[in-house]
Scaffold this motif. Structure first.
Motif, mmCIF file in Angstrom:
data_model
loop_
_atom_site.group_PDB
_atom_site.id
_atom_site.type_symbol
_atom_site.label_atom_id
_atom_site.label_comp_id
_atom_site.label_asym_id
_atom_site.label_seq_id
_atom_site.Cartn_x
_atom_site.Cartn_y
_atom_site.Cartn_z
ATOM 1 N N TYR A 199 0.831 -1.209 0.000
ATOM 2 C CA TYR A 199 0.000 0.000 0.000
ATOM 3 C C TYR A 199 0.865 1.259 0.000
ATOM 4 O O TYR A 199 0.545 2.243 -0.675
ATOM 5 N N MET A 200 1.964 1.208 0.734
ATOM 6 C CA MET A 200 2.892 2.338 0.723
ATOM 7 C C MET A 200 3.551 2.481 -0.636
ATOM 8 O O MET A 200 3.743 3.596 -1.140
ATOM 9 N N LYS A 201 3.892 1.368 -1.247
ATOM 10 C CA LYS A 201 4.533 1.413 -2.567
ATOM 11 C C LYS A 201 3.585 2.000 -3.610
ATOM 12 O O LYS A 201 3.994 2.793 -4.467
ATOM 13 N N GLU A 202 2.304 1.632 -3.516
ATOM 14 C CA GLU A 202 1.312 2.198 -4.439
ATOM 15 C C GLU A 202 1.162 3.699 -4.229
ATOM 16 O O GLU A 202 1.065 4.467 -5.189
ATOM 17 N N LEU A 203 1.161 4.105 -2.971
ATOM 18 C CA LEU A 203 1.037 5.521 -2.648
ATOM 19 C C LEU A 203 2.228 6.303 -3.191
ATOM 20 O O LEU A 203 2.076 7.395 -3.755
ATOM 21 N N GLU A 204 3.409 5.747 -3.041
ATOM 22 C CA GLU A 204 4.626 6.390 -3.544
ATOM 23 C C GLU A 204 4.591 6.504 -5.068
ATOM 24 O O GLU A 204 4.921 7.559 -5.644
ATOM 25 N N GLN A 205 4.182 5.451 -5.755
ATOM 26 C CA GLN A 205 4.107 5.472 -7.218
ATOM 27 C C GLN A 205 3.095 6.509 -7.703
ATOM 28 O O GLN A 205 3.372 7.269 -8.638
ATOM 29 N N ASN A 206 1.931 6.552 -7.064
ATOM 30 C CA ASN A 206 0.911 7.519 -7.449
ATOM 31 C C ASN A 206 1.372 8.944 -7.185
ATOM 32 O O ASN A 206 1.072 9.866 -7.957
ATOM 33 N N ASP A 207 2.102 9.111 -6.095
ATOM 34 C CA ASP A 207 2.620 10.424 -5.733
ATOM 35 C C ASP A 207 3.559 10.945 -6.816
ATOM 36 O O ASP A 207 3.463 12.094 -7.256
ATOM 37 N N ARG A 208 4.476 10.106 -7.268
ATOM 38 C CA ARG A 208 5.449 10.536 -8.273
ATOM 39 C C ARG A 208 4.776 10.832 -9.628
ATOM 40 O O ARG A 208 5.223 11.701 -10.373
ATOM 41 N N LYS A 209 3.693 10.126 -9.917
ATOM 42 C CA LYS A 209 2.985 10.365 -11.173
ATOM 43 C C LYS A 209 2.244 11.699 -11.153
ATOM 44 O O LYS A 209 2.200 12.405 -12.149
ATOM 45 N N THR A 210 1.633 12.008 -10.004
ATOM 46 C CA THR A 210 0.774 13.189 -9.927
ATOM 47 C C THR A 210 1.477 14.453 -9.443
ATOM 48 O O THR A 210 0.924 15.541 -9.537
ATOM 49 N N HIS A 211 2.704 14.321 -8.925
ATOM 50 C CA HIS A 211 3.403 15.490 -8.400
ATOM 51 C C HIS A 211 4.788 15.669 -9.035
ATOM 52 O O HIS A 211 5.758 16.013 -8.370
ATOM 53 N N ARG A 212 4.851 15.403 -10.330
ATOM 54 C CA ARG A 212 6.059 15.675 -11.124
ATOM 55 C C ARG A 212 7.330 15.098 -10.496
ATOM 56 O O ARG A 212 8.356 15.778 -10.361
ATOM 57 N N GLY A 213 7.250 13.849 -10.124
ATOM 58 C CA GLY A 213 8.429 13.151 -9.633
ATOM 59 C C GLY A 213 8.685 13.264 -8.153
ATOM 60 O O GLY A 213 9.593 12.614 -7.626
ATOM 61 N N LYS A 214 7.915 14.086 -7.455
ATOM 62 C CA LYS A 214 8.101 14.196 -6.012
ATOM 63 C C LYS A 214 7.683 12.905 -5.323
ATOM 64 O O LYS A 214 6.686 12.298 -5.705
ATOM 65 N N GLY A 215 8.444 12.496 -4.315
ATOM 66 C CA GLY A 215 8.100 11.308 -3.555
ATOM 67 C C GLY A 215 7.417 11.668 -2.250
ATOM 68 O O GLY A 215 7.233 12.857 -1.931
ATOM 69 N N ILE A 216 7.044 10.647 -1.485
ATOM 70 C CA ILE A 216 6.296 10.899 -0.257
ATOM 71 C C ILE A 216 7.080 11.742 0.744
ATOM 72 O O ILE A 216 6.499 12.527 1.493
ATOM 73 N N HIS A 217 8.396 11.612 0.741
ATOM 74 C CA HIS A 217 9.182 12.355 1.712
ATOM 75 C C HIS A 217 9.361 13.819 1.323
ATOM 76 O O HIS A 217 9.815 14.624 2.133
ATOM 77 N N ASP A 218 8.999 14.166 0.087
ATOM 78 C CA ASP A 218 8.949 15.568 -0.311
ATOM 79 C C ASP A 218 7.637 16.205 0.122
ATOM 80 O O ASP A 218 7.514 17.431 0.172
ATOM 81 N N ILE A 219 6.647 15.363 0.424
ATOM 82 C CA ILE A 219 5.337 15.840 0.851
ATOM 83 C C ILE A 219 5.239 15.852 2.382
ATOM 84 O O ILE A 219 4.931 16.866 3.002
ATOM 85 N N CYS A 220 5.512 14.697 3.006
ATOM 86 C CA CYS A 220 5.494 14.556 4.475
ATOM 87 C C CYS A 220 6.520 13.500 4.840
ATOM 88 O O CYS A 220 6.296 12.311 4.607
ATOM 89 N N GLU A 221 7.631 13.926 5.390
ATOM 90 C CA GLU A 221 8.723 12.989 5.681
ATOM 91 C C GLU A 221 8.544 12.324 7.041
ATOM 92 O O GLU A 221 8.216 12.973 8.033
ATOM 93 N N LEU A 222 8.757 11.017 7.063
ATOM 94 C CA LEU A 222 8.744 10.247 8.301
ATOM 95 C C LEU A 222 10.121 10.360 8.963
ATOM 96 O O LEU A 222 11.139 10.118 8.318
ATOM 97 N N VAL A 223 10.137 10.720 10.247
ATOM 98 C CA VAL A 223 11.390 10.994 10.947
ATOM 99 C C VAL A 223 11.360 10.361 12.341
ATOM 100 O O VAL A 223 10.315 10.349 13.002
ATOM 101 N N PHE A 224 12.506 9.838 12.766
ATOM 102 C CA PHE A 224 12.660 9.375 14.145
ATOM 103 C C PHE A 224 13.726 10.223 14.842
ATOM 104 O O PHE A 224 14.775 10.506 14.269
ATOM 105 N N ILE A 225 13.427 10.628 16.074
ATOM 106 C CA ILE A 225 14.430 11.220 16.956
ATOM 107 C C ILE A 225 14.505 10.319 18.177
ATOM 108 O O ILE A 225 13.496 10.076 18.839
ATOM 109 N N THR A 226 15.672 9.788 18.450
ATOM 110 C CA THR A 226 15.860 8.911 19.601
ATOM 111 C C THR A 226 16.550 9.684 20.716
ATOM 112 O O THR A 226 17.563 10.346 20.486
ATOM 113 N N CYS A 227 15.977 9.610 21.907
ATOM 114 C CA CYS A 227 16.600 10.209 23.088
ATOM 115 C C CYS A 227 17.182 9.090 23.934
ATOM 116 O O CYS A 227 16.437 8.238 24.443
ATOM 117 N N THR A 228 18.490 9.064 24.069
ATOM 118 C CA THR A 228 19.159 7.999 24.822
ATOM 119 C C THR A 228 19.431 8.377 26.273
ATOM 120 O O THR A 228 19.972 7.579 27.028
#
Length: 255
Positions: A199-228
């Motif tokens: 489902y994520m792969k489909e979303l990424e493919q559709n994103d690049r088709k409809t937003h001139r090559g932009k991927g999901i991380h150009d729209i909303c990037e998933l990020v982790f910050i770890t506090c040790t």
């Protein structure tokens, strides 16, 4: 923006070093009564908004798209806005929550037990791509995982019967160093969710088709910050959480 947010998070924690007992509040002893998540971390969240010049709100409803079978909504711990628009979602996972079951599901797991929070990221992207809704530029999880030996705390990955990802004998390894045990597992699970989930792969493919090559991380990037406890580590979805590309800053607690 995310790099600035990361550095200001370090500054915010250092400003509140006294309340945070120089990082000791991240240990199991402070899980009781949700002291960290429901009381102390609000101080960090407010200061972080002030330092980044972003509006701050807590416990905000993020509705999931209808018909996607991923639940009806998410309660986002902290939302940061600029000019009335969401710029960043921040989810805090304390030591008893920064475990694999919140970021992974196995094939035999019944839907009612599936609490993989990465589906909230998927639903947020779907809100934008399929329904043209405004979404934040970054979706951030803050994982509390001390890089040291800790006392016993609830390990749901071991004891909840629907998961049981690890044998109970491994609890000793978890308590020896939660960061070294869990950090790479959670990020590997997230990487597989991005690259192998159909489902994520489909979303990424559709994103690049409809937003001139932009991927999901150009729209909303998933990020982790770890506090040790003594440092913060930034790991980005655009890098597929490659350890070699992570950024680390040391928390300068007063002696």
């Amino acid at each position: 923006m995310i790099n600035t947010f990361f550095i200001k998070m370090k500054k915010s924690m250092e400003i509140h070093s006294k309340a945070f007992k120089n990082g000791k509040v991240f240990d199991p002893e402070f899980l009781k009564g949700k002291k960290l998540s429901s009381q102390l971390f609000d101080k960090i969240a407010v200061t972080l908004g002030e330092l980044t010049d972003l509006e701050f709100k807590s416990e905000v409803t993020n509705r999931m798209p209808a018909g996607y079978d991923i639940g009806s909504y998410q309660r986002v711990d902290y939302v940061y806005r600029k000019n009335g628009k969401d710029r960043l979602f921040l989810e805090l996972e304390t030591l008893d929550r920064a475990q694999l079951y919140l970021f992974w599901e196995h094939k035999k797991l019944k839907d009612k037990y599936n609490v993989n929070k990465l589906w909230y990221y998927y639903g947020t992207l779907a809100n934008y791509l399929d329904f043209q809704q405004d979404i934040p530029r970054y979706f951030v999880w803050l994982l509390v995982l001390p890089d040291r030996k800790v006392k016993s705390y609830p390990t749901w990955d071991v004891y909840l019967p629907q998961y049981k990802y690890f044998h109970k004998s491994l609890r000793r390894l978890i308590f020896e160093n939660p960061y070294k045990f869990y950090d790479h597992l959670i990020k590997t699970a997230a990487r597989l969710f991005l690259t192998e989930n159909k489902y994520m792969k489909e979303l990424e493919q559709n994103d690049r088709k409809t937003h001139r090559g932009k991927g999901i991380h150009d729209i909303c990037e998933l990020v982790f910050i770890t506090c040790t406890g003594d440092k913060l580590i930034l790991s980005r979805g655009q890098d597929l959480f490659d350890p070699k590309k992570e950024k680390m800053v040391k928390l300068n607690w007063p002696i």
